[in-house]
Design an enzyme around this catalytic site. Sequence first.
Site, mmCIF file in Angstrom:
data_model
loop_
_atom_site.group_PDB
_atom_site.id
_atom_site.type_symbol
_atom_site.label_atom_id
_atom_site.label_comp_id
_atom_site.label_asym_id
_atom_site.label_seq_id
_atom_site.Cartn_x
_atom_site.Cartn_y
_atom_site.Cartn_z
ATOM 1 N N HIS A 1 15.794 -2.461 -12.560
ATOM 2 C CA HIS A 1 15.875 -3.893 -12.979
ATOM 3 C C HIS A 1 14.546 -4.399 -14.083
ATOM 4 O O HIS A 1 13.772 -3.700 -14.288
ATOM 5 C CB HIS A 1 15.659 -4.740 -11.548
ATOM 6 C CG HIS A 1 14.383 -4.453 -10.845
ATOM 7 N ND1 HIS A 1 14.273 -3.313 -10.188
ATOM 8 C CD2 HIS A 1 13.326 -5.299 -10.875
ATOM 9 C CE1 HIS A 1 13.212 -3.433 -9.609
ATOM 10 N NE2 HIS A 1 12.565 -4.527 -9.814
ATOM 11 N N HIS B 1 12.389 -0.864 -14.749
ATOM 12 C CA HIS B 1 11.767 -0.007 -13.744
ATOM 13 C C HIS B 1 12.730 0.059 -12.331
ATOM 14 O O HIS B 1 13.543 -0.691 -12.064
ATOM 15 C CB HIS B 1 10.350 -0.372 -13.270
ATOM 16 C CG HIS B 1 10.377 -1.869 -12.922
ATOM 17 N ND1 HIS B 1 10.462 -2.989 -13.418
ATOM 18 C CD2 HIS B 1 10.063 -2.302 -11.485
ATOM 19 C CE1 HIS B 1 10.249 -3.933 -12.572
ATOM 20 N NE2 HIS B 1 10.008 -3.440 -11.221
ATOM 21 N N ASP C 1 11.506 -0.183 -8.037
ATOM 22 C CA ASP C 1 10.238 -0.256 -7.311
ATOM 23 C C ASP C 1 9.768 0.987 -6.557
ATOM 24 O O ASP C 1 10.201 1.739 -6.111
ATOM 25 C CB ASP C 1 10.654 -1.329 -6.338
ATOM 26 C CG ASP C 1 10.589 -2.909 -6.863
ATOM 27 O OD1 ASP C 1 10.268 -2.963 -8.035
ATOM 28 O OD2 ASP C 1 11.336 -3.568 -6.149
ATOM 29 N N ARG D 1 9.277 -11.292 -1.849
ATOM 30 C CA ARG D 1 9.672 -10.086 -2.037
ATOM 31 C C ARG D 1 9.427 -9.014 -0.776
ATOM 32 O O ARG D 1 8.344 -9.280 -0.265
ATOM 33 C CB ARG D 1 9.200 -9.005 -3.200
ATOM 34 C CG ARG D 1 10.001 -8.050 -3.577
ATOM 35 C CD ARG D 1 9.308 -7.307 -4.756
ATOM 36 N NE ARG D 1 8.181 -6.256 -4.332
ATOM 37 C CZ ARG D 1 7.644 -5.363 -4.764
ATOM 38 N NH1 ARG D 1 7.893 -5.351 -6.150
ATOM 39 N NH2 ARG D 1 6.711 -4.609 -4.178
#
Length: 282
Positions: free
Chosen positions: A257, A98, A100, A272
């Site tokens: 990723h 995917h 983000d 994150r």
Amino acid sequence: MLAIEQVSVAAGARVTGVDLSRELPADQWKEIRQAFHRHSLLIFPEQVLTIADQKRFSRRFGDLLIQEHLLPMTVEGHPECMRLHNDADNPPGLNTWHTDNSGWPEPPLGTVLYAKKTPAVGGDTLFSNMYLAYETLSPPMQEMLGQLTATHDVKKAFGADYPELSEMLKKKSIEINDRFGGGEAVHHPVVRIHPETKRKALYLSAPYVTGIDGLSAAEGRALLDFLYRHIETNEFVYRHRWQADDLLIWDNRCLQHYAVADYFPHERLMYRMNVLQNGDGR
């Protein structure tokens, strides 16, 4: 001395000789930003950082994203920072390729991920180069894809197809329908032109994409199935084996990723941040 070493033809460079807990001089920032556009993924090993340090670093690339639905999963006092903690009581979630937050009108430019605790085994992250994924397609396929857009819907990513994510939010008392029920799907080009490099890249994200606009459901599924398998081509992929105190930044506009969920029940703790595209990068 700042040193930048390519780690893979597909993507990635290791940056050493810098301490990100301190402010860096302008000439080093210029080199780092150039390397980011050249390699799409930068790896900074052995960085002992606070959340404030990570935020300062990330803001050199742009403003930081704050997402209301994720606030229960952020660090207190730092709404820009998600705490990603998995162990025997909290198994890892999204286990697929995917990019983000493609289900929003303005997806983030990049992601900054800092490793505080890494599992004894497993827990690697794979990165696939969407420039290469596009450039290795035949000219007729490139031409067709260049005319298409895809529908991205955030509700899909937290729905029945991805029960791990919906369960994770429920544990934080986040109700999917309350947060996303009124949200509108968005449409993004299947092929994006990177604003800095001017290279073309595939732009898809399986958790969010519900279909290809203008194609029948059967046509869209066939095309998406082909493209999703295509981006897994080994020659496009760099696999990062995490060490504690690694900090990575990658470009969501040209990479996908895959956080491999192969380390249960070992512990993994990451912080994150997402960088918006409208930041000034200073």
